[in-house]
Structures are given as C-alpha cells and as structure tokens.
Design a protein around this motif. Structure first.
Motif: not given
Ligand code: ATP
Ligand code: MG
Length: 461
Positions: A36-46, A51-55, A86-91, A104-110
């Motif tokens: 939880h010390q990581i921002t919710p965005c970075a955590l969600k993206i990782a 979950q898509a099968g990568f590290s 990566v691009h394929h995973i994130f719209r 660059h993966v956009m998540c809210g303003a981050e």
C-alpha cells in the motif's frame, strides 16, 4: 533483417557484467515495505500485467526512496512483456520514444511508465553491438530487450537496481543494492570507467543522487570522475540541460553545485554551471537564491524553471545593461537590448527551451518598476500575473545587497497593508511631482525611465 539482428542480440550468452551478479530475494520482514506504500495506480497496473501472465516490478528510484524512508516522486514499472504486449493490456496507454521504447499507462491523472527489461549492449559484451557506441564508448542505442538480471546490470547504481514485487512484497536484488542502501553508499554497477564512458551523465547523477539522498559516493565510483569529466562535452546539450534542471530542482541545488565544483565537474563542461560559478559579483546572489529555491522545494512550494534561469542569468543581464548605459544608451531600451543579447547567447550554450522566455523576460523587465513607488504604479503592479515571481526575485536582490533593503521592506509592508494603509504609503512617497514633470516631457520624447509605464505594458484588465 532487424528481427534477425534483435534475435541475435536477444539470444546471446549472458553478458560479462551479469556473470558477477547473484540474486538475493529480500522478504518483507527484512525490508518492511508494504504494497500500500505504492500508489493505487502503479499497484493496479503492476497487478494487471501480472494477471496477463507476465512479470511486473516496481523498479528504480521508487524502491530506493521507500527503503530510505523518502516519498518517491513517481513509480516506474519494469516487465518482461514487450511494449506492444503492455499496450494491448491497457486501453489508456501509448508507446512512446524512439531510442527507448516505453509505454505510458494513464490512470486517472497519473501516468505510469512501463518499460521492458533491457540488456546491455556494448562492444565489450557483444561484437554484434559494435555500432551501438560512439568513439568514446558512449551508448547510442539502448533498446535491446533482455532478462531481468541484464536489466539490473544496465542500470547506473546498485541502489537503483532493486525490483519490488507488489504481489509477494519481495525485493529482488542482483547487485547488492540493498546492502549499499543500508550502508548509505552510492556504488556504480560494473566497471566505473566503462560505465561513465557509456554515459557521462552518470557522473552528474552520482553527484545529484548522493547530495539528495545523503549517500556517500563509494571510492571506486568516485575516483575516475575528475579525469573523465571532459566526456561531458560529447553529451547533447538538451540532455545536459535536462540533467542540470533535475539537479537545480532537486531541493539540494546548493550542495550539488558545491560538490560538482569539488569534483572538477564544472569549468567549461557545464555551461550552466559556468554561469553560476563564474560571476564574482553574482555569487552571493546565486548562493542566496539557490538556498531559497532548495527551501521552497523542500516545503513543496512551486519553483518555476523560468524563475531559476532568471536568477542564474541576472548578473549577466545586469552587467550588460550597465555597460550599455555607460555607453550612453537610455535605461529602458538598454535593458531590453541586454535581455535580448544575454538570452540569445545563453540559448545556444544552455539549450534553454523557448517556452521559458516569457517568464524570464517578464521577471526581469518588471524589476525597475519596483523602484517607482509613486502614484498608482505600485497598485497596478499587484495585478500583474507575474507579480509574485517578480517580487520574490526583487527580495533576493535586496537580500544579496544589490538593492537597498529598505525597498524590499517597503514592498513587504505594502503587500500586507490594508487599503487605507496603502494609500498612506503611496501618498508619503516623494515621487508624484517628479513624475508629473516626466509625464509632460514624455509627450515630446518617449520616457527613458525604466520604472515608467512605457517600458512594460500594464496587464491589468
Ligand atoms: P529520481 O528520484 O531523480 O527520479 P531516479 O533514479 O528514479 O531518480 P530516473 O531518471 O527517474 O532517476 O531513472 C529511473 C531509473 O532508470 C534509475 O533508477 C536507474 O535505474 C535507471 N537510469 C536512469 N538513468 C540512467 C543512466 N544514465 N544509466 C543507467 N541507468 C539509468
Ligand atoms: Mg525516477
């Protein structure tokens, strides 16, 4: 052809540098960093990449800063997925860069930067990569995918090569970076001379990171810096500009500048530093200003790069302005001329992007107006959109002894005064009469009073 080349490089034997590394897995109970010390965005993206099968790991400065008890500026992710995957995973994502292809993966303003593990590719490592460095050993390309271990080995310092897995809350350490963090030591990865040759900017990064993070530069890492300093000549000016800006906005500009000088990284190598250090008259001004900038940054107050450049170049403008006036030019046009000349000389040397010009010029051209305290002028000044920056700048000039401290005190009082008090302050100024006389003269010939309204158009609505 390119595919074949990449395949050859990608599937080569592990490079020499990584043969010395061993993986240590540091569990949560040793390092103490919670996901939880990581921002919710970075955590969600990782998590989604995993979950898509990568590290996917949090990497670089963020892991280092968390271990040092600091708040990371941003969270970068490293993965074994290619940019396309990566691009394929994130719209909401886009592939950027030509030399370094990242996503660059956009998540809210981050925006979170996701990069694919890269390998090192110097000619020592691999004859196939012979075209990848210039004659000084500087890396020209660095976009060959590699394993996680190779990705650790191509990073600059051991403390920057740690991978944090948010799912397992483990740190993967190939370069003994964890030990170095605990010992507050900054150590370059691999052979220092080769690594500085590949990228001379690493010498500047060493100084900046050590000052900012309170780390000691380890002796082998520090030793070649003085001798290799001239390699900075080969670095494109725009890259030096970016690095100097990072340094000046690090919150530790003053200690960094002192350290750069001590390590012989200043004279003739970094034009911006020459400007800073080679102004006997301006040294006090710049020292005070950098100290002030550092304090502002540490208090999370904004500092605009334009303001910083206005500071760095002010004494150049001042001496040019003075000599033009000594040559018989009138103050206002002389100031504009001095500004034009200094900015165009420095633009080539420092690569200051033009987007900063407007701020720099406004801060400078407003300066003489602080000295005209008669009539309604000070009130009009307050409405200028750049007033605050120009005021802060003027206060630094007072503090450095260039202007009379009384002027700064007057303005400080004026700013905090209410309407009645302001009127009183204005009416006690001796100026209006003199001003009236000037105004009547102005009709015949344009005013040369640098504090007059003719110099800067009033911006009040
Ligand atoms: P900061 O807190 O200033 O952002 P940082 O270490 O995160 O520090 P970045 O420029 O964001 O610096 O770089 C991210 C990571 O990329 C670094 O931690 C390091 O692992 C790697 N890196 C950056 N610059 C270089 C370089 N010149 N050579 C090798 N690796 C580098
Ligand atoms: Mg960073």
């Amino acid at each position: 052809m390119i595919r074949k080349f990449l395949h050859q490089v990608f599937s080569r034997k592990t490079p020499a540098s990584s043969s010395t590394s061993t993986l240590t897995v540091i569990p949560f109970k040793r390092h103490g960093i919670r996901r939880h010390q990581i921002t919710p965005c970075a955590l969600k993206i990782a998590t989604q990449i995993q979950q898509a099968g990568f590290s996917a790991y949090i990497v670089g400065g963020a892991v280092r800063d968390l271990l040092l008890g600091l708040t990371p500026k941003d969270f970068d992710i490293a993965t074994n997925a290619t940019p396309e995957e990566v691009h394929h995973i994130f719209r909401r994502s886009r592939i950027i860069g030509r030399r370094f292809r990242l996503v660059h993966v956009m998540c809210g303003a981050e925006t979170v930067e996701v990069s694919t593990f890269r390998g090192s590719s110097t000619e020592e490592d691999d004859p196939v990569a012979i075209q990848l460095t210039d004659q000084h050993g500087r890396l020209l390309h660095d976009n060959v995918f590699g394993s996680q271990e190779e990705d650790a080995a191509r990073r600059d310092f051991t403390v920057n090569a740690l991978f944090y897995d948010p799912a397992k809350e483990e740190i993967l350490d190939y370069m003994k970076g964890y030990e170095d963090i605990k010992a507050k030591r900054l150590r370059i990865i691999g052979d220092p001379i080769q690594r500085y040759r590949e990228d001379p900017v690493r010498m500047l990064r060493a100084v900046r990171l050590a000052s900012k993070l309170g780390l000691q530069i380890e002796s082998e890492t520090a030793k070649p810096i003085g001798d290799l300093a001239p390699l900075l000549h080969n670095v494109p000016p725009s890259r030096l500009f970016d690095e100097m800006l990072k340094l000046l906005l690090s919150g530790y500009a003053l200690p960094c500048v002192v350290e750069l000088r001590a390590r012989g990284l200043h004279h003739g190598l970094l034009p911006m530093l020459d400007v800073i250090l080679e102004q006997p008259l301006g040294e006090r001004f710049i020292t005070i200003a950098l100290k002030n900038t550092d304090e502002r940054i540490r208090q999370n107050k904004p500092v605009s790069p334009g303001f910083l450049f206005a500071i760095l170049l002010w004494h150049e403008v001042l001496s040019r302005w003075n000599s033009l006036q000594a040559g018989g030019e009138k103050p206002a046009p002389a100031l504009f001329k001095a500004i034009d000349t200094i900015l165009s000389i420095q633009r080539n040397k420092l690569a200051i992007p033009r987007r900063f010009d407007a701020v720099i010029q406004e801060i400078w051209t407003m300066q003489p107006r602080f000295e005209a305290r008669a009539g309604r002028k000070p009130l009009r000044m307050l409405t200028h959109p750049r007033f605050r920056a120009a005021f802060d700048f003027m206060m630094l000039r007072c503090e450095s002894g260039e202007l009379n401290a009384e002027l700064g005190e007057w303005w400080k009082t004026f700013l905090s005064a209410d309407g009645d008090q302001r009127e009183k302050m204005l009416s006690s100024q001796p100026g209006p009469k003199r001003n009236k006389r000037r105004r009547s003269r102005k009709k015949a010939s344009p005013s040369n009073d640098p504090g007059s309204d003719t110099m800067i158009p009033d911006t009040q609505p």
